[in-house]
Design a protein around this motif. Structure first.
Motif, mmCIF file in Angstrom:
data_model
loop_
_atom_site.group_PDB
_atom_site.id
_atom_site.type_symbol
_atom_site.label_atom_id
_atom_site.label_comp_id
_atom_site.label_asym_id
_atom_site.label_seq_id
_atom_site.Cartn_x
_atom_site.Cartn_y
_atom_site.Cartn_z
ATOM 1 N N VAL A 1 -6.605 -0.004 9.299
ATOM 2 C CA VAL A 1 -6.038 -0.118 7.942
ATOM 3 C C VAL A 1 -5.452 1.224 7.528
ATOM 4 O O VAL A 1 -6.003 1.922 6.686
ATOM 5 C CB VAL A 1 -7.117 -0.595 6.946
ATOM 6 C CG1 VAL A 1 -6.479 -0.952 5.603
ATOM 7 C CG2 VAL A 1 -7.844 -1.823 7.494
ATOM 8 N N THR A 2 -4.333 1.581 8.132
ATOM 9 C CA THR A 2 -3.739 2.903 7.910
ATOM 10 C C THR A 2 -2.217 2.823 7.803
ATOM 11 O O THR A 2 -1.609 1.871 8.306
ATOM 12 C CB THR A 2 -4.023 3.829 9.112
ATOM 13 O OG1 THR A 2 -3.550 3.189 10.298
ATOM 14 C CG2 THR A 2 -5.498 4.138 9.242
ATOM 15 N N PRO A 3 -1.621 3.835 7.192
ATOM 16 C CA PRO A 3 -0.155 3.931 7.144
ATOM 17 C C PRO A 3 0.467 4.003 8.541
ATOM 18 O O PRO A 3 1.571 3.517 8.745
ATOM 19 C CB PRO A 3 0.093 5.238 6.381
ATOM 20 C CG PRO A 3 -1.115 5.418 5.536
ATOM 21 C CD PRO A 3 -2.259 4.863 6.347
ATOM 22 N N GLU A 4 -0.249 4.607 9.486
ATOM 23 C CA GLU A 4 0.279 4.686 10.856
ATOM 24 C C GLU A 4 0.452 3.288 11.441
ATOM 25 O O GLU A 4 1.468 2.968 12.055
ATOM 26 C CB GLU A 4 -0.662 5.499 11.763
ATOM 27 C CG GLU A 4 -0.585 7.004 11.565
ATOM 28 C CD GLU A 4 -1.131 7.433 10.202
ATOM 29 O OE1 GLU A 4 -2.116 6.823 9.720
ATOM 30 O OE2 GLU A 4 -0.556 8.355 9.595
ATOM 31 N N SER B 1 0.953 -4.715 3.311
ATOM 32 C CA SER B 1 1.431 -3.345 3.081
ATOM 33 C C SER B 1 2.834 -3.161 3.660
ATOM 34 O O SER B 1 3.618 -2.371 3.163
ATOM 35 C CB SER B 1 0.482 -2.315 3.701
ATOM 36 O OG SER B 1 0.680 -2.210 5.098
ATOM 37 N N ARG B 2 3.131 -3.926 4.704
ATOM 38 C CA ARG B 2 4.474 -3.832 5.313
ATOM 39 C C ARG B 2 5.535 -4.459 4.432
ATOM 40 O O ARG B 2 6.722 -4.204 4.598
ATOM 41 C CB ARG B 2 4.482 -4.494 6.696
ATOM 42 C CG ARG B 2 3.770 -3.649 7.739
ATOM 43 C CD ARG B 2 3.920 -4.208 9.150
ATOM 44 N NE ARG B 2 3.187 -3.365 10.090
ATOM 45 C CZ ARG B 2 2.468 -3.823 11.116
ATOM 46 N NH1 ARG B 2 2.385 -5.130 11.336
ATOM 47 N NH2 ARG B 2 1.843 -2.987 11.919
ATOM 48 N N ALA C 1 6.582 3.435 0.534
ATOM 49 C CA ALA C 1 5.603 3.834 1.542
ATOM 50 C C ALA C 1 4.408 4.557 0.928
ATOM 51 O O ALA C 1 3.268 4.360 1.362
ATOM 52 C CB ALA C 1 6.257 4.715 2.603
ATOM 53 N N ALA C 2 4.662 5.374 -0.083
ATOM 54 C CA ALA C 2 3.571 6.131 -0.694
ATOM 55 C C ALA C 2 2.594 5.193 -1.403
ATOM 56 O O ALA C 2 1.376 5.304 -1.242
ATOM 57 C CB ALA C 2 4.131 7.159 -1.683
ATOM 58 N N ALA D 1 -5.464 2.742 1.567
ATOM 59 C CA ALA D 1 -6.710 3.524 1.452
ATOM 60 C C ALA D 1 -7.739 2.739 0.632
ATOM 61 O O ALA D 1 -8.914 2.652 1.006
ATOM 62 C CB ALA D 1 -6.421 4.882 0.806
ATOM 63 N N ASP D 2 -7.284 2.155 -0.454
ATOM 64 C CA ASP D 2 -8.134 1.283 -1.284
ATOM 65 C C ASP D 2 -8.690 0.119 -0.479
ATOM 66 O O ASP D 2 -9.890 -0.171 -0.497
ATOM 67 C CB ASP D 2 -7.262 0.669 -2.395
ATOM 68 C CG ASP D 2 -7.475 1.364 -3.716
ATOM 69 O OD1 ASP D 2 -7.824 2.568 -3.677
ATOM 70 O OD2 ASP D 2 -7.285 0.713 -4.761
ATOM 71 N N ALA D 3 -7.787 -0.554 0.214
ATOM 72 C CA ALA D 3 -8.170 -1.733 0.992
ATOM 73 C C ALA D 3 -9.178 -1.344 2.078
ATOM 74 O O ALA D 3 -10.158 -2.056 2.323
ATOM 75 C CB ALA D 3 -6.936 -2.371 1.620
#
Lengths: 199, 199
Positions: free
Chosen positions: A94-97, A166-167, A172-173, A180-182
DNA sequence: TGTACATCAGTGAACGCGCGTTCACTGATGTAC
DNA sequence: TGTACATCAGTGAACGCGCGTTCACTGATGTAC
């Protein structure tokens, strides 16, 4: 030219790896046979010496994607005990990456809605992959948990759902903050408190 | 023939409704302009009198799908207080019926993985729909909840993820059992105990 | 040792098809004079 | 009141393009004799 004994298998592997990336990035209908073959350094004419149909390639690509993704996570959790492995998994998933790189990420997050529209071979490959991931996560859950398999499936649904959602967020921010919440919520469902230790 | 003043708008509406169903069922790339027009009783040639491009149709279809889906749920929760509405929503969303009928279900569950591959108009329509659903659910959450918006988003991710995952399971009976499990877990996260009342 | 042939991964042209898009046309009716 | 014209939603043929699939061929090398 004459080729080594393993040459054809190596070529096939190259094609499948290229397809595994492309399918996650552009979807099963978004990739073309010619394009994949070109990425593997070949021309499209040779395709049918390796696969009976495009569907067979997509099925192989999905198997490969699950295999590679599983390997990634295995390396990540190597040597850790169950709670630590579970936390490491969520922290990597569960990350932006992961949001930014579907092509090397989890096929569930990348292909969930495409799947019901695919043929039987592709669906079978996907289903096997999903079951594998659920089983791995179930194995990390506390043994006192009454139904580990069901909780694991529910966690997979939430993690994949979170990354997929999220996608869809263009900012993006904001997506990063939401992930992070999720992630925190998911880890709390896994039994971790805010400090990161399992109760 | 000469048409009534509202005729063109009615035709457009018919086309958009047909597209809203078809897009959820077969995906944005799985539907054709000619097919949608035929479903609305027209020939494909007239399409560009209504829409500048296929992308515009898909965007309109997604808006319509969110609108219709929202209306469905509004009717379902009409007159209920917040906890009852929340429970009714989960009870309607995480079900075998929703699994079996993507064409009249939530666009998030039906299209999540297609979306990152769509053009800007389509993405914007989808994002607006997602935000709307999150806001509605957030409004039903207990006011003492520290971050209702974030919890609502997390619940949407889990519910949509659960339905999408269930669609990948080929065994309908097993999928049904799993959905019942997932529904119970989601309602417990919403603050309901096993008996169905909110603590 | 030399020659003819078999093997086989890969090439590249071609196929049929479906798709998004364009466009000249239709035909019914309202409107200008 | 009658005639010529404008309007405009919808028609259907045609376009260019990309795709999955087929197939005759290539060319390097191993093998049979």
């Amino acid at each position: 030219m004459r080729y080594s004994d393993t040459h054809k298998q190596e070529t096939r592997k190259k094609v499948v790896k290229a397809a595994a990336k492309a399918v996650r990035l552009r979807g099963p209908e978004g990739v073309g046979v010619a394009e994949i073959m070109a990425e593997a350094g070949l021309t499209h004419g040779g395709f049918y010496a390796h696969f009976p149909s495009k569907e067979a390639l997509v099925a192989a690509a999905i198997e490969e994607a699950f295999r590679a993704s599983a390997q990634r996570f295995e390396k990540l959790t190597e040597g850790l005990d169950a709670p630590a492995a579970l936390a490491a998994f969520a922290d990597a998933y569960v990350t932006p990456e992961h949001r930014a790189h579907p092509e090397r990420g989890c096929p569930i997050a990348a292909l969930s809605s495409d799947l019901p529209r695919q043929g039987p071979q592709v669906r079978a490959a996907y289903e096997a992959g999903v079951r594998g991931l659920i089983r791995r996560i179930a194995g990390w859950l506390p043994t006192q948990e009454p139904d580990r398999e069901s909780l694991a499936a529910s966690l997979v649904a939430e993690m994949a759902g979170a990354v997929a959602l999220s996608r869809a967020m263009s900012d993006a921010a904001a997506a990063g903050r939401w992930l992070a919440d999720a992630r925190a919520r998911i880890k709390s469902r896994m039994g971790f408190d805010a400090a990161g230790s399992q109760s």
